[in-house]
Design a protein around this motif. Structure first.
Motif, short mmCIF file in Angstrom:
data_model
loop_
_atom_site.label_atom_id
_atom_site.label_comp_id
_atom_site.label_asym_id
_atom_site.label_seq_id
_atom_site.Cartn_x
_atom_site.Cartn_y
_atom_site.Cartn_z
N SER A 131 0.83 -1.22 0.00
CA SER A 131 0.00 0.00 0.00
C SER A 131 0.85 1.26 0.00
CB SER A 131 -0.93 0.00 1.21
OG SER A 131 -1.81 -1.08 1.16
N GLY B 123 2.75 4.71 -7.31
CA GLY B 123 1.57 4.40 -8.09
C GLY B 123 1.60 2.92 -8.45
N THR B 124 0.99 2.59 -9.57
CA THR B 124 0.96 1.19 -10.01
C THR B 124 1.81 1.03 -11.28
OG1 THR B 124 -1.14 1.63 -11.09
CG2 THR B 124 -1.24 0.60 -8.92
N ARG C 112 2.33 -2.20 -13.31
CA ARG C 112 1.35 -2.71 -14.28
C ARG C 112 1.93 -2.85 -15.67
NH1 ARG C 112 -2.12 -4.58 -15.32
NH2 ARG C 112 -3.61 -3.19 -16.25
N GLU D 178 -2.04 5.26 -19.71
CA GLU D 178 -3.33 5.37 -19.05
C GLU D 178 -3.69 4.07 -18.33
OE1 GLU D 178 -3.02 6.12 -22.47
OE2 GLU D 178 -2.69 8.23 -22.00
N VAL E 276 -2.10 3.37 -14.71
CA VAL E 276 -2.70 3.99 -13.53
C VAL E 276 -3.89 3.16 -13.07
CG1 VAL E 276 -3.78 6.06 -12.62
CG2 VAL E 276 -1.94 6.28 -14.30
N MET E 277 -3.79 2.70 -11.83
CA MET E 277 -4.88 1.96 -11.21
C MET E 277 -5.18 2.64 -9.89
SD MET E 277 -4.93 -2.00 -9.84
CE MET E 277 -4.87 -2.78 -11.43
N ASP E 278 -6.43 2.77 -9.58
CA ASP E 278 -6.82 3.34 -8.31
C ASP E 278 -6.17 2.52 -7.19
OD1 ASP E 278 -8.39 4.93 -6.45
OD2 ASP E 278 -9.62 3.12 -6.21
N PRO E 279 -5.48 3.17 -6.25
CA PRO E 279 -4.84 2.42 -5.16
C PRO E 279 -5.80 1.50 -4.41
CG PRO E 279 -4.07 4.68 -5.14
CD PRO E 279 -5.18 4.60 -6.16
N ALA E 280 -7.04 1.93 -4.25
CA ALA E 280 -8.03 1.09 -3.56
C ALA E 280 -8.31 -0.18 -4.35
CB ALA E 280 -9.32 1.87 -3.33
N GLN E 281 -8.36 -0.07 -5.68
CA GLN E 281 -8.57 -1.25 -6.52
C GLN E 281 -7.37 -2.19 -6.43
OE1 GLN E 281 -8.78 -0.58 -10.77
NE2 GLN E 281 -9.44 -2.68 -11.18
N GLU F 75 -7.55 -3.94 -3.19
CA GLU F 75 -8.65 -4.93 -3.23
C GLU F 75 -8.20 -6.20 -3.96
OE1 GLU F 75 -12.89 -5.22 -5.51
OE2 GLU F 75 -12.53 -3.37 -4.37
#
Length: 185
Positions: free
Chosen positions: A20, A27-28, A31, A91, A94-99, A102
């Protein structure tokens, strides 16, 4: 006897906390990595553990505990990539940190479920294993993963990539339980 489920949960918290925090820092960006690149990152960490064990010292301040945490986290990243695919554009990176958290939670809990089933059958034999043996098994699993990757994911009778990543996670979690919670170093 120690409560394996509780200990596993304690280590999950530590690994997920690192994941986290790095998601906030970086960021992600991971990916963009294809699964063979993630496999190689895991290999580097497992090989460093082996090197430190054989040499008896680390010249870089981080010891083997952060490396086992890294193995867990990179293995989960690989499982995520297997599910949703590799990002091909900026684009998609980029992943939402919450996703991301999860998805992380989904895979770490699937790994725990698998461990609990196997642990029942094997009677916690891992508690008698050397940390060096746990690392050797991780390295063996990585060579299996590389072979499967070289065959484009095709196997004849063997388990696939995901099963090997789950095993790598669980052997790392066993090492972390022993190193962190049982203070065996």
């Amino acid at each position: 006897m120690a409560d394996t489920s509780l200990q596993y949960d304690q280590i999950i918290k530590q690994c997920q906390d690192v994941f986290s925090k790095k998601a906030v820092d970086y960021g992600t960006a991971w990916r963009i990595l294809r699964t063979p690149s993630l496999t190689d990152q895991i290999y580097i960490k497992a090989q460093r553990i082996r090197s430190i064990q054989e040499k008896g010292e680390a010249k870089v301040a981080e010891g083997i505990i952060p490396e086992f945490i890294g193995i867990v986290n990179y293995s989960i990243m690989a499982l995520i990539q297997l599910e949703i695919g590799v990002a091909e554009t900026a684009e998609q990176i980029v992943m939402d940190p919450a996703q991301a958290v999860e998805l992380y939670s989904k895979y770490i809990h699937a790994a725990k479920d698998l461990m609990m089933n196997k642990n029942h059958d094997y009677g916690e034999a891992w508690r008698q294993m050397r940390i060096s043996s746990l690392d050797d098994i991780i390295l063996m699993k990585l060579f299996r993963v590389k072979s499967i990757e070289d065959h484009h994911g095709n196997t004849i009778v063997s388990e696939g990539l995901d099963a090997n990543y789950y095993d790598i996670i669980n052997y790392s979690m066993f090492a972390l339980i022993r190193l962190v919670l049982e203070n065996e170093q």
